[in-house]
Enzyme design. Structure first.
Site, PDB file in Angstrom:
ATOM      1  CE  LYS A 120     -69.917  62.572 -13.332  1.00  0.00           C
ATOM      2  NZ  LYS A 120     -70.859  63.505 -12.535  1.00  0.00           N
ATOM      3  N   GLY A 125     -65.615  61.852  -8.699  1.00  0.00           N
ATOM      4  CA  GLY A 125     -66.754  62.302  -7.800  1.00  0.00           C
ATOM      5  C   GLY A 125     -67.112  61.098  -7.237  1.00  0.00           C
ATOM      6  N   GLY A 126     -68.186  61.272  -6.492  1.00  0.00           N
ATOM      7  CA  GLY A 126     -68.843  60.309  -5.857  1.00  0.00           C
ATOM      8  C   GLY A 126     -69.230  59.210  -6.756  1.00  0.00           C
ATOM      9  CG  PHE A 127     -72.346  58.924  -8.832  1.00  0.00           C
ATOM     10  CD1 PHE A 127     -73.049  57.818  -8.227  1.00  0.00           C
ATOM     11  CD2 PHE A 127     -73.233  59.986  -8.700  1.00  0.00           C
ATOM     12  CE1 PHE A 127     -74.262  57.921  -7.564  1.00  0.00           C
ATOM     13  CE2 PHE A 127     -74.162  60.327  -8.239  1.00  0.00           C
ATOM     14  CZ  PHE A 127     -74.820  59.212  -7.532  1.00  0.00           C
ATOM     15  N   GLY A 128     -67.830  58.340  -9.645  1.00  0.00           N
ATOM     16  CA  GLY A 128     -66.746  57.437 -10.215  1.00  0.00           C
ATOM     17  C   GLY A 128     -65.775  58.591 -11.002  1.00  0.00           C
ATOM     18  CB  VAL A 145     -65.300  63.041 -15.061  1.00  0.00           C
ATOM     19  CG1 VAL A 145     -65.902  63.708 -16.269  1.00  0.00           C
ATOM     20  CG2 VAL A 145     -66.516  62.789 -13.940  1.00  0.00           C
ATOM     21  CG  ASP A 151     -74.739  66.892  -4.311  1.00  0.00           C
ATOM     22  OD1 ASP A 151     -74.460  67.691  -3.104  1.00  0.00           O
ATOM     23  OD2 ASP A 151     -73.962  66.013  -4.791  1.00  0.00           O
TER      24      ASP A 151
END
Ligand SMILES: *[C@@H]1O[C@H](CO)[C@@H](O)[C@H](O)[C@H]1NC(C)=O
Ligand SMILES: *[C@@H]1O[C@H](CO)[C@@H](O)[C@H](O)[C@H]1NC(C)=O
Ligand SMILES: *[C@@H]1O[C@H](CO)[C@@H](O)[C@H](O)[C@H]1NC(C)=O
Ligand SMILES: *[C@@H]1O[C@H](CO)[C@@H](O)[C@H](O)[C@H]1NC(C)=O
Ligand SMILES: *[C@@H]1O[C@H](CO)[C@@H](O)[C@H](O)[C@H]1NC(C)=O
Length: 950
Positions: A631, A612-615, A617, A732
């Site tokens: 995550k 995802g956007g943050f990294g 999982v 979001d």
């Protein structure tokens, strides 16, 4: 025959007595009298001609020692008649058993029977007991007098103090004995007493304090008549040998002592039918009793998960009707308040249920959002102290408690009530120190002699705690509030402690100014918006704090909510207001990176669940097989500088617990690693099942599953929006953030994470936000202004996706339908077009088309152009609920709370969490004292997120 002849005869017979006992003639006389007084002496079967009861052979029911009678055992014979008044002339008696007959008349005195050990007179019809009955019974061990009519015509009787002549008395049983008056104090001094059964008398007053520490094993005081026993039951917890405690059918009041669990031998506890109030202590829930009866009291709060085998608790005022279900935090806070006042009965009667704003709670007022805004109980004759639990009611605006009899201090954590505008404590007996409210509030404390003590000048005259002159009658008005607030502002600079924190404030203020242009910058770059904090407020040193910690709070401009950052030391601090050390304790949320490496096989690619956007999982598996989602943030997403905010945010997010929100279980920060740990959702994202089911070889989601998912999401979002007393905006919401469990029930994930993104620097973040463009509310996209209505818009788009199986935004579609929301708006009202737009994977029949139309309608409503025309999430829940209901049996049953113990190790916590599946977990554990973070402010992360960007 003359006397001489008799004497000679006796002398002549003497040698014979070596073989044949000749019973003491006085003993014989008394036995004979006993027999002659009976209406049915034949039942004794005593011989007419044999005048030697001691025999041998002895008379039936008579036992002797030599020529003296030691026992009369005539129980259960149905004898009718009186006992001889001189029974105590049988001086060698050790044992009397007259129980279960129909003996009547006066009980004979037992005075002087120094060998008597056991005496049973119970279940007869004796009508009086002489005052000297108990005198000199120095060997008595057991006495039973139950069920007689003793002194009934003279208004009962009480134990004479001569009962104390029996230091070895173990069992005293006198149930339905007509005892009256107070329980005698000396019962507590009879150290051998183990069984005290005094049920069914007319005792009044309290349990004597002399019973403190008594070795009683059985104490039965139940079902008194008349005035009944009353007062507190606190002293019972000192009787640690108790196995059976019956107090039912009285008027005992107050609450069950917290340490009732000290009664480790207790097996049977009956408190039925008293006036007991308050919370059931945890320790009682944990007692392994055979029987526990709590019926018919006024117990409040949650019903514990009792360990007792047979437990009943009906007819109380529990907040919810199920065991193990916690109350709302508002109710707990108000019950704490009530507890401080010793549960005044008029409030106990009125404060029931799990929502202070539903149904009238005496003296409680709520705002339009259904949150407690006022405690209004002036001149209510309240006494007791103010509870710190009130500090958890962050929505409070006014507290009016003037003209009562309150004592003790104003709890220091009340200063955290940032919305509080009025605190009227005038005409009470409050003690110093008065805490200093950082928002400028000045409590009204006229007429509190301990506080005013002459230093305040003109207003300190009134000292009478019950004085009713000062604020009489103003139970509604707000008239005092503004003036009182103003007057504080003027005085503020003189307050002690302010000087100490000037430097850090300056730093924060500078930071705040820097934030504004930065937000604008972010917005240009990211299409994401932030709100600048509108005010800075300073918590002075809390006098109760032991450390030299300074607390700085930033109030958000939309809702006045506040968050606290904690810095240390008194020196000036740098502009970021955060130090290098991570002073914010996040309770037990911290998990070591090593553990997470182990459970994910060192972040092995085969454990990757998604990106995802943050990294990335990863799936992790704990030793016991429990699965978690890990995550791992991309390096740099959260810089070292922003760590404090990150941790604070995590601490708050981790407390957001709801059945339909993916739980954040913990995190790791070590070196460059920033890792979040979530509960694992085996079926993955909704988007996978809606748009990619073919490529993953999945079954398409049925219509009823989709309806359930919509309802689940609506519930989760409703909860977020109405968290505690403030609102939490997801920002979001989209189908890839909706995760499914094995039963296809849905949970919303990643709430709060957008705000963790520090700025638009990271490409992935930009990508991520661009990717969600299809869900963005127009006003959010254009102005960056975010409200809960932006989430409602996104929810509407998700509904459209559920209906059509089309992604919110898809460049591969024809131009007019690329943007699902606008295309759907055009077709939704046309039945034919709508029918044609339905996901072909759905098999929509006549009877389901109705619900399709309702969802289409709701999707349109949620995506209305003007935010104020969109409904609240609660409306969506109300629309979807009945539709899902129709589809029973699917499995959506009761709304329930779950009791998850956050103090458990991670794997057990996950377990508890999973076991709670199938139950609703709509609560936020604000009471968790392990964290120093106060109630969650909506704009909290907003205020800090960009602090790092400087
Ligand atoms: C019971 O009543 C009798 C008669 O009135 C009285 O003499 C006696 O003292 C009373 N007993 C006690 C224990 O008080
Ligand atoms: C019982 O006695 C102990 C010690 O004497 C005392 O500390 C306690 O407060 C007493 N408890 C009650 C309920 O009277
Ligand atoms: C619990 O106690 C009540 C009242 O004594 C009794 O009727 C009931 O049968 C008991 N239940 C169990 C499971 O023992
Ligand atoms: C609580 O439960 C009892 C029995 O289980 C039921 O009779 C009662 O109506 C319930 N009360 C509420 C408020 O749901
Ligand atoms: C206030 O203090 C009480 C008791 O120490 C605590 O339970 C509560 O969480 C505190 N509330 C706040 C908001 O600090």
């Amino acid at each position: 025959m003359n006397h001489t002849t008799t004497l000679l005869l006796l002398i002549f017979l003497l040698p014979l007595s070596l073989v044949h006992t000749i019973t003491d003639p006085n003993d014989l006389k008394i036995l004979t009298q006993f027999k002659n007084n009976l209406q049915n002496p034949q039942l004794l079967q005593w011989p007419k001609l044999n005048n030697d009861p001691c025999g041998p052979p002895s008379w039936k029911f008579i036992f002797c020692d030599g020529n003296r009678v030691t026992q009369i055992q005539t129980k259960n014979l149905n004898l009718i008649g009186t006992l001889p008044p001189n029974l105590n002339q049988l001086t060698q008696l050790t044992n009397l058993g007259f129980q279960n007959n129909k003996l009547n008349g006066p009980l004979p005195s037992l005075k002087g029977l120094s060998n008597l050990k056991y005496a049973f007179f119970d279940n007869n019809e004796f009508d009086s007991i002489p005052f000297d009955f108990f005198q000199g019974l120095s060997s008595l061990e057991t006495l039973a007098l139950d069920n007689n009519y003793l002194n009934v015509t003279t208004n009962g009787w009480n134990f004479p103090s001569s009962l104390q002549d029996s230091p070895q008395l173990t069992t005293l049983s006198c149930m339905s004995c007509n005892l009256a008056g107070n329980l005698p104090d000396f019962l507590g001094k009879m150290n051998s007493l183990s069984f005290l059964k005094l049920s069914g008398n007319s005792f009044t007053g309290e349990i004597p304090l002399s019973l403190n520490g008594s070795g009683l094993q059985v104490l039965w005081l139940n079902n008194q008549k008349g005035e009944l026993l009353s007062g507190s039951i606190d002293v019972v917890v000192t009787m640690v040998s108790l196995t059976s405690l019956w107090l039912h059918g009285n008027r005992f009041s107050g609450s069950i002592p917290e340490n009732i669990g000290d009664l480790v031998s207790l097996k049977d506890l009956n408190l039925n039918g008293n006036e007991l109030v308050g919370l059931i202590p945890d320790s009682l829930g944990d007692m392994e009793l055979d029987k526990l009866d709590l019926n018919n009291n006024q117990f409040m709060g949650p019903i514990p998960n009792f360990k007792a085998l047979n437990v009943s608790y009906s007819n109380n005022d529990f907040c919810v009707n199920k065991t193990g279900v916690p109350c709302s935090f508002e109710v707990m806070a108000l019950l704490g308040f009530l507890g401080g006042l010793n549960y005044p009965s008029n409030l106990v009667d009125s404060w029931s249920g799990n929502d202070p704003c539903e149904g009238p709670w005496l003296g409680i007022k709520c705002n339009g959002d259904g949150k407690v805004s006022m405690i209004n109980l002036p001149h209510f004759n309240l006494s007791g102290t103010l509870s710190p639990s009130v500090a958890n009611l962050g929505s409070l605006v006014e507290i009016r408690l003037g003209g009562n009899n309150l004592n003790g201090v104003v709890p220091s954590n009340w200063t955290g009530l940032m919305n509080l505008k009025l605190l009227d404590l005038s005409d009470n007996n409050i003690s110093p120190p008065l805490p200093v409210f950082s928002n400028g509030l000045k409590p009204m404390v006229d007429g509190n002699s301990l506080l005013n003590g002459g230093t305040e000048g003109p207003s300190s005259g009134k000292t009478s705690p019950s004085g009713r002159t000062g604020t009489g009658g103003d139970t509604q008005g707000h008239s005092n509030s503004s003036s009182s607030t103003d007057s504080v502002g003027a005085k503020k600079s003189t307050r002690k402690g302010l000087v100490l924190i000037v430097a850090p404030i300056a730093g924060v203020a500078a930071a705040a100014f820097l934030l504004i242009p930065l937000y604008a910058y972010c917005f240009r770059r990211t299409k994401d918006g932030f709100q600048a904090p509108s005010s800075l407020v300073i918590h002075p040193r809390d006098p109760s704090d032991s450390d030299s910690t300074i607390k700085i709070a930033i109030a958000n401009n939309t809702n006045g909510s506040v968050s606290t950052l904690t810095g240390s030391g008194t020196g000036s601090r740098n502009s970021s207001a955060v130090g290098d050390s991570h002073v914010i304790e996040a309770g037990n949320l911290v998990i070591s990176v090593q553990v997470l490496r182990n459970v994910t096989k060192n972040f092995a690619p085969e454990n990757e669940l998604g990106r995802g956007g943050f990294g990335v999982v990863y799936k992790g598996e704990l030793d016991d097989g429990t699965k978690i989602a890990v995550k791992r943030m991309e390096a740099g997403v959260i810089s070292t500088k922003a760590l404090d905010e990150f941790q604070a945010e995590i601490a708050v997010l981790s407390k957001v617990r709801h059945r339909h929100l993916v739980a954040l279980l913990g995190y790791s920060i070590e070196g460059n690693e920033r890792i979040l740990v979530y509960e694992y959702m085996p079926q993955g994202a909704l988007s996978r099942h809606l748009f990619h089911w073919k490529s993953f070889e999945l079954e398409p989601l049925s219509w009823k599953r989709r309806l359930n998912i919509a309802l689940d999401v609506a519930r989760g979002m409703e909860y977020l929006h109405t968290l505690g007393h403030q609102s939490f905006i997801h920002r979001d919401l989209k189908s890839s953030n909706i995760l499914l469990a094995d039963d296809f029930r849905a949970k919303v994930s990643d709430f709060g994470l957008v705000k963790l993104a520090p700025d638009g620097e990271k490409k992935s973040v930009v990508t991520r936000l661009a990717g969600t463009f299809g869900y963005l509310a127009p006003e959010y996209a254009v102005t960056g202004k975010i409200t809960t209505k932006a989430d409602v818009f996104s929810f509407g788009v998700v509904l459209m996706e559920l209906l059509t199986g089309l992604m919110a935004l898809d460049d591969n579609r024809p131009e007019e339908s690329q943007y699902l929301a606008s295309w759907f708006w055009h077709i939704k009202s046309d039945k034919k077009k709508l029918m044609a737009a339905i996901d072909p994977a759905l098999d929509i029949k006549e009877e389901t088309f109705e619900s399709v139309c309702i969802i289409a309608e709701l999707a349109g409503h949620c995506t209305a152009r003007e935010p104020n025309q969109r409904p609240e999430m609660g409306h969506a829940v109300n629309v979807l609920g009945p539709l899902v209901e129709k589809w029973k049996p699917f499995d959506d049953d009761t709304e329930e709370y779950s009791g998850i113990d956050y103090s458990l190790p991670l794997n057990q916590m996950v377990k508890g969490w999973q076991e709670a599946e199938g139950k609703d977990t709509s609560y936020m554990d604000l009471e968790d004292s392990k964290s120093s973070i106060p109630a969650r402010p909506a704009g909290f992360a907003d205020s800090f997120t960009s602090a790092d960007g400087r």
